[in-house]
Write a protein that holds these residues in place. Sequence first.
Motif, PDB file in Angstrom:
ATOM      1  N   SER A  83     -87.626  -6.982 -13.222  1.00 20.59           N
ATOM      2  CA  SER A  83     -88.750  -7.528 -12.970  1.00 20.59           C
ATOM      3  C   SER A  83     -89.664  -6.634 -12.319  1.00 20.59           C
ATOM      4  CB  SER A  83     -88.567  -8.725 -11.582  1.00 20.59           C
ATOM      5  OG  SER A  83     -89.859  -8.924 -11.100  1.00 20.59           O
ATOM      6  N   GLU A  84     -90.841  -6.669 -12.808  1.00 23.28           N
ATOM      7  CA  GLU A  84     -91.818  -5.604 -12.801  1.00 23.28           C
ATOM      8  C   GLU A  84     -92.363  -5.557 -11.169  1.00 23.28           C
ATOM      9  OE1 GLU A  84     -96.487  -5.073 -13.720  1.00 23.28           O
ATOM     10  OE2 GLU A  84     -95.225  -5.173 -15.409  1.00 23.28           O
ATOM     11  N   LEU A  85     -92.428  -6.715 -10.738  1.00 23.36           N
ATOM     12  CA  LEU A  85     -93.054  -7.093  -9.365  1.00 23.36           C
ATOM     13  C   LEU A  85     -91.778  -6.513  -8.330  1.00 23.36           C
ATOM     14  CD1 LEU A  85     -95.100 -10.607  -9.526  1.00 23.36           C
ATOM     15  CD2 LEU A  85     -95.786  -8.250  -9.342  1.00 23.36           C
ATOM     16  N   ALA A  86     -90.687  -6.677  -8.510  1.00 20.83           N
ATOM     17  CA  ALA A  86     -89.821  -6.498  -7.664  1.00 20.83           C
ATOM     18  C   ALA A  86     -89.458  -4.831  -7.751  1.00 20.83           C
ATOM     19  CB  ALA A  86     -88.367  -6.860  -8.329  1.00 20.83           C
ATOM     20  N   ALA A 107     -89.388  13.395  -6.107  1.00 22.93           N
ATOM     21  CA  ALA A 107     -88.725  13.289  -7.257  1.00 22.93           C
ATOM     22  C   ALA A 107     -87.958  11.784  -7.461  1.00 22.93           C
ATOM     23  CB  ALA A 107     -87.374  14.360  -7.199  1.00 22.93           C
ATOM     24  N   VAL A 108     -87.637  11.231  -6.114  1.00 20.81           N
ATOM     25  CA  VAL A 108     -87.402   9.883  -6.163  1.00 20.81           C
ATOM     26  C   VAL A 108     -88.388   8.914  -6.517  1.00 20.81           C
ATOM     27  CG1 VAL A 108     -86.391   8.074  -4.673  1.00 20.81           C
ATOM     28  CG2 VAL A 108     -85.623  10.535  -4.454  1.00 20.81           C
ATOM     29  N   LEU A 109     -89.599   9.203  -6.175  1.00 25.69           N
ATOM     30  CA  LEU A 109     -90.619   8.193  -6.410  1.00 25.69           C
ATOM     31  C   LEU A 109     -90.969   8.297  -7.818  1.00 25.69           C
ATOM     32  CD1 LEU A 109     -93.329   8.882  -3.368  1.00 25.69           C
ATOM     33  CD2 LEU A 109     -91.747   6.985  -3.648  1.00 25.69           C
ATOM     34  N   LYS A 110     -90.943   9.453  -8.452  1.00 23.71           N
ATOM     35  CA  LYS A 110     -90.963   9.261 -10.097  1.00 23.71           C
ATOM     36  C   LYS A 110     -90.154   8.692 -10.706  1.00 23.71           C
ATOM     37  CE  LYS A 110     -93.695  13.653 -10.104  1.00 23.71           C
ATOM     38  NZ  LYS A 110     -93.944  15.113 -10.864  1.00 23.71           N
ATOM     39  N   ARG A 111     -88.903   8.805 -10.390  1.00 23.93           N
ATOM     40  CA  ARG A 111     -87.581   8.143 -10.926  1.00 23.93           C
ATOM     41  C   ARG A 111     -87.944   6.574 -10.699  1.00 23.93           C
ATOM     42  NH1 ARG A 111     -83.138   5.790  -8.828  1.00 23.93           N
ATOM     43  NH2 ARG A 111     -83.862   7.018  -6.823  1.00 23.93           N
ATOM     44  N   MET A 112     -88.287   6.014  -9.701  1.00 28.09           N
ATOM     45  CA  MET A 112     -88.624   4.855  -9.376  1.00 28.09           C
ATOM     46  C   MET A 112     -89.614   4.123 -10.162  1.00 28.09           C
ATOM     47  SD  MET A 112     -87.799   4.414  -5.388  1.00 28.09           S
ATOM     48  CE  MET A 112     -88.002   2.697  -5.305  1.00 28.09           C
ATOM     49  N   SER A 113     -90.816   5.031 -10.549  1.00 30.72           N
ATOM     50  CA  SER A 113     -91.966   4.543 -11.034  1.00 30.72           C
ATOM     51  C   SER A 113     -91.715   4.097 -12.625  1.00 30.72           C
ATOM     52  CB  SER A 113     -92.945   5.749 -10.845  1.00 30.72           C
ATOM     53  OG  SER A 113     -92.714   6.984 -11.701  1.00 30.72           O
ATOM     54  N   LYS A 114     -90.463   4.617 -13.241  1.00 29.78           N
ATOM     55  CA  LYS A 114     -90.393   4.386 -14.479  1.00 29.78           C
ATOM     56  C   LYS A 114     -90.280   3.022 -14.892  1.00 29.78           C
ATOM     57  CE  LYS A 114     -87.772   8.554 -15.409  1.00 29.78           C
ATOM     58  NZ  LYS A 114     -86.459   9.140 -15.611  1.00 29.78           N
ATOM     59  N   THR A 115     -89.773   2.113 -13.803  1.00 27.08           N
ATOM     60  CA  THR A 115     -89.736   0.716 -14.062  1.00 27.08           C
ATOM     61  C   THR A 115     -90.615  -0.043 -13.550  1.00 27.08           C
ATOM     62  OG1 THR A 115     -88.070   0.503 -12.224  1.00 27.08           O
ATOM     63  CG2 THR A 115     -87.087   0.840 -14.112  1.00 27.08           C
ATOM     64  N   CYS A 116     -91.557   0.369 -13.003  1.00 20.31           N
ATOM     65  CA  CYS A 116     -92.834  -0.159 -12.299  1.00 20.31           C
ATOM     66  C   CYS A 116     -93.981  -0.616 -13.336  1.00 20.31           C
ATOM     67  CB  CYS A 116     -93.399   0.561 -10.960  1.00 20.31           C
ATOM     68  SG  CYS A 116     -92.219   0.921  -9.989  1.00 20.31           S
ATOM     69  N   GLU A 117     -93.979   0.097 -14.448  1.00 17.99           N
ATOM     70  CA  GLU A 117     -94.969  -0.053 -15.350  1.00 17.99           C
ATOM     71  C   GLU A 117     -96.393  -0.044 -14.865  1.00 17.99           C
ATOM     72  OE1 GLU A 117     -94.417  -0.661 -18.519  1.00 17.99           O
ATOM     73  OE2 GLU A 117     -92.247  -0.840 -18.311  1.00 17.99           O
TER      74      GLU A 117
END
Length: 311
Positions: A83-86, A107-117
Amino acid sequence: MSVGKIGEFDVHSKDWKLYVERLEQYFVVNGVKTELQVPTLITIMGAESYELLVNLCTPGKPKNKTFEQISEIIEKHLQPKPSELAERYKFRQRSQTGSETISEYVAVLKRMSKTCEFGSWLEESLRDQLVCGISSETIRQRLFAESKLDFAKAYRLAVSMETAEKDAATVEGHSAKSSSAGTAECHMTAAPTWRRGKVAGERPARNASGAVRETGSRGAQGRRGGAAAAPAQRDWGDRAWRQQACCRACGGAHDTIACKFARYVCRACNKLGHLRRMCPNLMDQHRIGATGDVTSGSERESDGSEEFQIL
């Protein structure tokens, strides 16, 4: 001979997208043709992952599909689109931990941003979460003071300030150690001064030969309350106390080399280097006295009487 090696894929712990990316580069480096990509994948992916692929392709067979089709089938099964919101909520809640450096946190923020659209909002989202999630309040206030702050500038300033804080802490730690060592050395150097018990400006009496005499009144004053009189009041038969006394000249708790009485001549044995109360000959007599022959009080009271100082 092939360049590099691609191991089997672990369906329980590995990321399928990363595995496919490595496999695609393997095809490029080794010149694997398109018609050979599926056979190569089936050969190296491992028995467990191939069994999963067969089940997902049923009633068809993996060999009849393209590499892109197989990649998409396994990705949808192992890594369904979240889920994009999640994912954005998780991203906004992520803060820097105590064990993370700023570089690791980004680096962690960039990895998490991949699924945030985030799309075109990616740079701003990374900047906002870096500033809001950083653990150092000092760095955060510095970033707040910047105008037209983009992600690249925020990251550069945060890393440089973090490095400066670490360097300052290291320098401060070394300075504190040096100051403590200097203070201890100063105390050690000044220690014999207060034990001398001499009044400023007082000049010792001299005998006919020019040597300084330790007067009886000074010895009596030390016995009344001075620190130098403590050894004379001890039982010289007490081996434990004699081992604790550092100074062999006067019995005080300091080094012999720093003691002024190291330049005095003993009145008992006429040897240079100690007072009468520290004379080895008298110590032996006192030790004998402790086991049977009692030392007279007059001898103890005369410990502080006249000694000669060699100038």
